[in-house]
Design a protein around this motif. Structure first.
Motif, PDB file in Angstrom:
ATOM      1  N   GLY A 133      -5.224  -6.696  29.023  1.00  0.00           N
ATOM      2  CA  GLY A 133      -6.078  -7.814  29.441  1.00  0.00           C
ATOM      3  C   GLY A 133      -6.795  -7.458  30.734  1.00  0.00           C
ATOM      4  O   GLY A 133      -6.380  -6.525  31.437  1.00  0.00           O
ATOM      5  N   CYS A 134      -7.876  -8.161  30.991  1.00  0.00           N
ATOM      6  CA  CYS A 134      -8.721  -7.949  32.167  1.00  0.00           C
ATOM      7  C   CYS A 134      -9.665  -6.764  31.880  1.00  0.00           C
ATOM      8  O   CYS A 134      -9.202  -5.652  31.578  1.00  0.00           O
ATOM      9  CB  CYS A 134      -7.880  -7.712  33.418  1.00  0.00           C
ATOM     10  N   SER A 135     -10.946  -7.014  32.010  1.00  0.00           N
ATOM     11  CA  SER A 135     -11.949  -6.032  31.582  1.00  0.00           C
ATOM     12  C   SER A 135     -11.801  -4.690  32.267  1.00  0.00           C
ATOM     13  O   SER A 135     -11.914  -3.637  31.626  1.00  0.00           O
ATOM     14  CB  SER A 135     -13.353  -6.578  31.849  1.00  0.00           C
ATOM     15  N   GLY A 155      -7.787 -10.150  26.683  1.00  0.00           N
ATOM     16  CA  GLY A 155      -8.441 -10.811  27.826  1.00  0.00           C
ATOM     17  C   GLY A 155      -9.460  -9.911  28.483  1.00  0.00           C
ATOM     18  O   GLY A 155      -9.348  -9.615  29.665  1.00  0.00           O
ATOM     19  N   ALA A 156     -10.435  -9.462  27.723  1.00  0.00           N
ATOM     20  CA  ALA A 156     -11.472  -8.603  28.317  1.00  0.00           C
ATOM     21  C   ALA A 156     -12.817  -9.018  27.733  1.00  0.00           C
ATOM     22  O   ALA A 156     -13.015  -8.959  26.523  1.00  0.00           O
ATOM     23  CB  ALA A 156     -11.202  -7.143  28.014  1.00  0.00           C
ATOM     24  N   SER A 157     -13.669  -9.447  28.595  1.00  0.00           N
ATOM     25  CA  SER A 157     -14.949  -9.988  28.111  1.00  0.00           C
ATOM     26  C   SER A 157     -16.111  -9.022  28.332  1.00  0.00           C
ATOM     27  O   SER A 157     -17.226  -9.309  27.926  1.00  0.00           O
ATOM     28  CB  SER A 157     -15.253 -11.298  28.834  1.00  0.00           C
ATOM     29  N   SER A 158     -15.841  -7.895  28.974  1.00  0.00           N
ATOM     30  CA  SER A 158     -16.957  -7.019  29.359  1.00  0.00           C
ATOM     31  C   SER A 158     -17.777  -6.562  28.154  1.00  0.00           C
ATOM     32  O   SER A 158     -17.226  -5.987  27.204  1.00  0.00           O
ATOM     33  CB  SER A 158     -16.427  -5.793  30.085  1.00  0.00           C
ATOM     34  N   PRO A 159     -19.086  -6.791  28.215  1.00  0.00           N
ATOM     35  CA  PRO A 159     -19.939  -6.329  27.107  1.00  0.00           C
ATOM     36  C   PRO A 159     -19.899  -4.810  26.978  1.00  0.00           C
ATOM     37  O   PRO A 159     -20.148  -4.276  25.899  1.00  0.00           O
ATOM     38  CB  PRO A 159     -21.329  -6.808  27.517  1.00  0.00           C
ATOM     39  N   GLU A 193     -18.218  -4.024  36.502  1.00  0.00           N
ATOM     40  CA  GLU A 193     -18.931  -3.596  35.300  1.00  0.00           C
ATOM     41  C   GLU A 193     -19.079  -4.723  34.289  1.00  0.00           C
ATOM     42  O   GLU A 193     -20.114  -4.878  33.655  1.00  0.00           O
ATOM     43  CB  GLU A 193     -18.217  -2.409  34.652  1.00  0.00           C
ATOM     44  N   VAL A 194     -18.027  -5.543  34.194  1.00  0.00           N
ATOM     45  CA  VAL A 194     -18.072  -6.641  33.221  1.00  0.00           C
ATOM     46  C   VAL A 194     -19.275  -7.550  33.479  1.00  0.00           C
ATOM     47  O   VAL A 194     -19.964  -7.980  32.555  1.00  0.00           O
ATOM     48  CB  VAL A 194     -16.740  -7.444  33.216  1.00  0.00           C
ATOM     49  N   PHE A 195     -19.551  -7.822  34.743  1.00  0.00           N
ATOM     50  CA  PHE A 195     -20.657  -8.737  35.065  1.00  0.00           C
ATOM     51  C   PHE A 195     -22.000  -8.005  35.066  1.00  0.00           C
ATOM     52  O   PHE A 195     -23.022  -8.585  34.693  1.00  0.00           O
ATOM     53  CB  PHE A 195     -20.389  -9.410  36.410  1.00  0.00           C
ATOM     54  N   PHE A 248     -18.722 -14.118  38.166  1.00  0.00           N
ATOM     55  CA  PHE A 248     -17.707 -13.537  39.057  1.00  0.00           C
ATOM     56  C   PHE A 248     -16.341 -14.029  38.606  1.00  0.00           C
ATOM     57  O   PHE A 248     -16.224 -14.994  37.856  1.00  0.00           O
ATOM     58  CB  PHE A 248     -17.942 -13.944  40.519  1.00  0.00           C
ATOM     59  N   TYR A 249     -15.322 -13.296  39.088  1.00  0.00           N
ATOM     60  CA  TYR A 249     -13.954 -13.742  38.823  1.00  0.00           C
ATOM     61  C   TYR A 249     -13.666 -14.960  39.690  1.00  0.00           C
ATOM     62  O   TYR A 249     -14.397 -15.250  40.644  1.00  0.00           O
ATOM     63  CB  TYR A 249     -12.970 -12.620  39.117  1.00  0.00           C
ATOM     64  N   VAL A 250     -12.573 -15.616  39.371  1.00  0.00           N
ATOM     65  CA  VAL A 250     -12.345 -16.930  39.958  1.00  0.00           C
ATOM     66  C   VAL A 250     -12.133 -16.888  41.482  1.00  0.00           C
ATOM     67  O   VAL A 250     -12.544 -17.808  42.187  1.00  0.00           O
ATOM     68  CB  VAL A 250     -11.188 -17.651  39.229  1.00  0.00           C
ATOM     69  N   GLY A 295     -16.894 -20.276  32.011  1.00  0.00           N
ATOM     70  CA  GLY A 295     -16.070 -21.407  31.601  1.00  0.00           C
ATOM     71  C   GLY A 295     -14.590 -21.119  31.510  1.00  0.00           C
ATOM     72  O   GLY A 295     -13.812 -22.034  31.270  1.00  0.00           O
ATOM     73  N   TRP A 296     -14.160 -19.859  31.679  1.00  0.00           N
ATOM     74  CA  TRP A 296     -12.733 -19.608  31.480  1.00  0.00           C
ATOM     75  C   TRP A 296     -11.888 -19.753  32.737  1.00  0.00           C
ATOM     76  O   TRP A 296     -10.702 -19.440  32.739  1.00  0.00           O
ATOM     77  CB  TRP A 296     -12.465 -18.276  30.789  1.00  0.00           C
ATOM     78  N   TYR A 297     -12.469 -20.247  33.831  1.00  0.00           N
ATOM     79  CA  TYR A 297     -11.622 -20.571  34.986  1.00  0.00           C
ATOM     80  C   TYR A 297     -10.787 -21.798  34.619  1.00  0.00           C
ATOM     81  O   TYR A 297     -11.173 -22.578  33.761  1.00  0.00           O
ATOM     82  CB  TYR A 297     -12.448 -20.927  36.221  1.00  0.00           C
ATOM     83  N   GLN A 327      -6.418 -20.634  29.442  1.00  0.00           N
ATOM     84  CA  GLN A 327      -7.486 -20.756  28.437  1.00  0.00           C
ATOM     85  C   GLN A 327      -7.380 -19.642  27.390  1.00  0.00           C
ATOM     86  O   GLN A 327      -7.667 -19.867  26.220  1.00  0.00           O
ATOM     87  CB  GLN A 327      -8.863 -20.623  29.105  1.00  0.00           C
ATOM     88  N   GLU A 328      -6.996 -18.450  27.854  1.00  0.00           N
ATOM     89  CA  GLU A 328      -7.002 -17.287  26.970  1.00  0.00           C
ATOM     90  C   GLU A 328      -5.678 -17.098  26.238  1.00  0.00           C
ATOM     91  O   GLU A 328      -5.547 -16.180  25.416  1.00  0.00           O
ATOM     92  CB  GLU A 328      -7.320 -16.019  27.765  1.00  0.00           C
ATOM     93  N   ALA A 329      -4.711 -17.959  26.541  1.00  0.00           N
ATOM     94  CA  ALA A 329      -3.381 -17.796  25.946  1.00  0.00           C
ATOM     95  C   ALA A 329      -3.437 -17.711  24.412  1.00  0.00           C
ATOM     96  O   ALA A 329      -2.758 -16.862  23.806  1.00  0.00           O
ATOM     97  CB  ALA A 329      -2.463 -18.921  26.406  1.00  0.00           C
TER      98      ALA A 329
HETATM   99  N1  ABU Z   1     -11.555 -14.652  30.089  1.00  0.00           N
HETATM  100  C1  ABU Z   1     -11.067 -13.700  30.956  1.00  0.00           C
HETATM  101  C2  ABU Z   1     -11.866 -12.444  30.928  1.00  0.00           C
HETATM  102  C3  ABU Z   1     -11.410 -11.518  31.945  1.00  0.00           C
HETATM  103  C4  ABU Z   1     -12.186 -10.251  32.008  1.00  0.00           C
HETATM  104  O1  ABU Z   1     -13.053 -10.040  31.233  1.00  0.00           O
HETATM  105  O2  ABU Z   1     -11.814  -9.437  32.814  1.00  0.00           O
END
Ligand code: ABU
Length: 862
Positions: free
Chosen positions: A115-117, A138-142, A187-189, A236-238, A264-266, A343-345
């Motif tokens: 998890g985490c991009s 838990g990784a949203s990075s395009p 990089e994710v953003f 950005f991250y939370v 929205g995932w905060y 949210q991601e659980a």
């Molecule tokens: N919804 C959490 C995504 C976290 C991330 O992409 O690092």
């Protein structure tokens, strides 16, 4: 740079790991005691300080999934699934370390959950070396959608790019075509923003600025304000989001004029959490105020239909179980205090189910060929491919919704849109990117009751001359023009009167025409955008220049020519000792010459570089009487050509020379009175006045050119004052004279410059009477001479009859002195008449008085 360092560190870490543990294929994956256990590795971000610490909720969710999977007899029959995990703190370096420990320590792992991009990027890039499939919950990075870079990666978390079509949809819905982006330098953003930029460009939405920051967003937020950003997408991250929100509060980038798009995932109360811990310099209340009204977009991570999922649970059932599990870990769920990753659980829960299903499918396949998953090694490419194919084709209804993977390994999902209203997130609608379907609940609420604008609306307001000022100056000008016309009529009607005749009536008329033009130009000076369209304005500019220039030349030129002639007459008379006549054509030629120079200059100006409408723009101003988010941009019209200063320099230089020369002539002739131009002293005064006003007005107008009322008033008053004063100086004495002496006779010796002429008049009458008497005396003397002559002749003839012929010559000798005396008298009388009749000659003293006195003395002596 940051990424390069990251990859370098990964490479070094991989190298070290290989050096310490040997290459992957050299490890011993044999399992001994737990033959019925399938081991998977898990990396959960939990205890870090930045990034996404979603493992806090995702790890318990994965644990629940393992329980459920292992309880299912129809799934992985004869086997149980076991998760070996560790905390990566969402740090890529630590994540890599955790991965090596998990992979190089027994038992053999069949798959990797992450998890985490940033961590997923690291492990997924390395995992291909171990033929390991990585499943990111838990990784949203395009960036993770790049199959060449991450050939064995799948994720249950949708790519962050799924938000972008939703954002574009909302921008179009609310009519925002100018947006700004604020992003954390991860990089994710970065890759999300790249996708967003491409989509904005496609949709015709302007990105006014893109600001990024590493950890302190202060400058970036300040720049947003400078750029007048109103609709801002924040990525950005939370932890960074809290810092941003605090800066948003400090820089007042919130409220009715601003819209923020956050991720929205905060967690729902993210803006109030950890403020002290993270040393956020804003109070909860301030954070709440700044957060009010923002929009969020997020991929749906919870199954919306309360249907039974593969696990037999609905998403609500899952929520209850998860909450219980979290409570056991001392999270204050009852007070809505959710751990990060709540949210991601469901994504983590479904990820474990996807692994189980894929293993199940692979086992079936391997069974058919007499192989077993238990025998998988990091060099077993064949089994790895089977696992890859199995997971690629896995589809099921999970607690996060329908789980399926695209060819890039991405999760396909709906997005939901929420807005913070009164401190709570309110669901506004859903957007299905695939079908371009926006379901909208119409629950949005805007501070101020109106959709915020995407920019400050700037209203252009043309500054115009105030109507009252224009009307008053116009009225005075009309009066002046009427007065000038009346004077022209007066001047023509009385042109044969000495007082007018000797002031050069044609010159007077020319001057009055000039005055009319100058006064007419006052109207043109006040004609601005209030009265004329911008297309017609250049014509007004040119008319102004022509009329004022010609008016000035006619008015001032006529006066100038008079003083110039006076000066010439004076200087010539002194040199020649003779009295000169004034030839009127010379005056007209002088005015004509000035006109020709003007016309040539003006033609060159208007043909080569014509006057155009130029706009002076003033700084933005607040409107006086509106609540709307608008600014006023005052504009002022000017008449300018490209090389305005050059043309003005030429024209003003030429006029300035004439003005200065006129001033000099007026000064030189200040005490000179000539009969040929009887009003030269008044004309001189008018010239002083014009010169002084022009010399004051021209620079002042340049300085106050940006103040339309002041500059119009100054210019108009200067013109009006010059015109009225010139008319008064030149004509009032003439009018007074004609009113006082309606008969022309008295004017024969009139000189407006001589002042009161009563004494001269008396003297003139007495001289006339004296002259008459002398005439009579002469006649009597002549008569006496004639008689004496006759008597002499008679005596001569009597003598000659009795004497010799010498007698007549004696009589002639007697006659001569008498004749000389008479001739002297006559000679003295004639000049006296000539002077009194013509009043000619340039004299410093009143000519009539001096000469008259002398003649009178001669006559008396005669
Ligand atoms: N919804 C959490 C995504 C976290 C991330 O992409 O690092």
């Amino acid at each position: 740079m940051r990424l390069n360092l990251l990859f370098l560190s990964i490479a070094v870490a991989v190298g070290l790991a290989v050096a310490v543990f040997g290459p992957p294929h050299m490890s011993n994956p044999l399992l001994t005691k737990d033959d019925n256990v399938l081991h998977i590795a898990g990396i959960f971000p939990i205890g870090g300080k930045g990034g996404w610490q979603g493992g806090q909720a995702c790890q318990p969710a994965a644990r629940l999934a393992l329980e459920d999977v292992n309880n299912r007899t129809d799934l992985l029959p004869g086997f149980i699934l076991k998760l070996h995990w560790n905390d990566s703190e969402c740090e890529p370096g630590l994540g890599a370390s955790v991965m090596y420990n998990l992979l190089y320590n027994k038992p053999q792992k069949l798959m990797l959950l992450a998890g985490c991009s940033t961590v997923c990027t690291t492990v997924a890039e390395a995992a291909k070396m171990w033929n390991l499939v990585v499943l990111c919950y838990g990784a949203s990075s395009p960036a993770l959608s790049d199959r060449n870079r991450f050939p064995t990666l799948f994720r249950t978390h949708p790519s962050a790019t799924v938000h972008n079509p939703t954002r574009i949809k909302l921008m179009e819905k609310f009519g925002w075509s100018r947006v700004a982006i604020l992003q954390q330098a991860e990089e994710v953003f970065i890759s999300t923003v790249e996708d967003l930029e491409a989509r904005c460009k496609e949709a015709g939405i302007e990105i006014v600025t893109r600001q990024s920051f590493l950890s302190d967003p202060t400058d970036a937020v300040r720049n947003l304000r400078r750029q007048d950003a109103r609709v801002i997408v924040g990525l950005f991250y939370v932890v960074a989001a809290r810092r941003v929100l605090c800066e948003v509060y400090k820089h007042k980038l919130y409220g009715k004029s601003y819209v923020w798009f956050f991720i929205g995932w905060y967690e729902d109360d993210w803006f109030e959490q950890n403020l002290e811990k993270e040393k956020i310099n804003c109070t909860r209340e301030q954070m709440r105020i700044a957060a009010e009204g923002h929009l969020t977009t997020e991929a749906l991570m919870w199954n919306q239909n309360n249907q039974r999922t593969l696990s037999g649970m609905t998403s609500d059932d899952f929520r209850i179980r998860l909450n219980e599990a979290l409570k056991k870990e001392n999270y204050d769920i009852d007070n809505m205090r959710y751990p990060e990753g709540y949210q991601e659980a469901p994504l983590a829960y479904d990820a474990v189910w996807a692994v189980a299903l894929a293993f199940n499918k692979t086992m079936e396949k391997l069974d058919r060929v007499g192989k077993s998953l238990k025998n998988f090694t990091y060099t077993d490419k064949e089994t790895a491919d089977d696992i890859y194919s199995a997971i690629n084709s896995t589809q099921f209804l999970g607690v996060s919704g329908h789980v399926a993977f695209s060819s890039q390994g991405d999760r396909i999902a709906l997005t939901q849109i929420e807005q913070m209203i009164d401190g709570k997130y309110v669901l506004l609608g859903y957007y299905d990117t695939q079908s371009d379907n926006l379901t909208w609940n119409n629950k949005e609420k805007w501070i101020g009751g109106k959709v915020p604008q995407d920019r400050t609306i700037v209203r252009t307001v043309l500054r115009t001359v105030s109507l009252g000022l224009f009307i008053s100056m116009g009225t005075v000008s009309v009066v002046g023009i009427l007065w000038a016309i009346a004077l022209i009529v007066f001047n023509i009607l009385h042109r044969h009167r000495k007082v007018i005749e000797t002031s050069h009536p044609v010159c007077n008329t020319i001057m009055l025409v000039g005055v009319c033009l100058c006064l007419g130009s006052v109207f043109l000076l006040g004609l601005d955008g209030r009265f004329v369209e911008s297309e017609s304005y250049p014509a007004v500019c040119q008319a102004r220049a022509w009329i004022l220039t010609l008016g000035f030349t006619l008015g001032y030129g006529a006066m100038f020519s008079k003083v110039w002639r006076v000066h010439r007459l004076t200087t010539k008379s002194k040199q020649d000792g003779k009295v000169k006549k004034v030839e009127p054509w010379k005056l007209y030629w002088m005015v004509g010459g000035f006109l020709i120079v003007d016309i040539i200059l003006m033609l060159c100006w208007q043909i080569i570089d014509p006057l155009q409408r130029s706009i002076e723009i003033f700084p933005l101003e607040d409107p006086s009487s509106t609540d709307d988010d608008i600014k006023i941009r005052p504009e002022l019209e000017h008449c300018e050509s490209h090389h305005n200063n050059v043309w003005l320099g030429i024209l003003c230089g030429y006029k300035g020379l004439i003005l200065i020369f006129g001033l000099f002539l007026a000064y030189e002739t200040r005490s000179i009175k000539v009969k040929q131009i009887n009003d030269s002293r008044y004309v001189g005064m008018a010239i002083y006045n014009v010169v002084v006003l022009c010399l004051i007005t021209a620079p002042v107008i340049m300085v106050i050119a940006s103040q339309q009322d002041a500059s119009f008033a100054f210019e108009a008053l200067a013109i009006i004052f010059c015109c009225f004063l010139s008319m008064a100086l030149v004509f009032v004495p003439k009018i007074a004279e004609i009113i006082q002496h309606p008969r022309d006779k008295v004017e024969a010796k009139y000189n407006t410059d001589a002042g009161v002429s009563k004494e001269d008049e008396d003297r003139y009458h007495s001289l006339l009477a004296e002259n008459d008497e002398l005439q009579k005396l002469i006649s009597a003397k002549e008569e006496k001479i004639r008689i004496l002559k006759i008597k002499l002749q008679e005596r001569e003839s009597m003598k000659s009859s009795g004497t010799d012929g010498t007698a007549p010559s004696a009589a002639e000798g007697m006659n001569e002195p008498i004749c000389l005396g008479a001739g002297g008298v006559r000679n003295n009388l004639i000049p006296a008449r000539t002077y009194l009749g013509n009043a000619a000659g340039a004299q410093p003293e009143p000519a009539g008085r001096g000469m008259g006195a002398r003649n009178s003395a001669n006559l008396s002596s005669a």
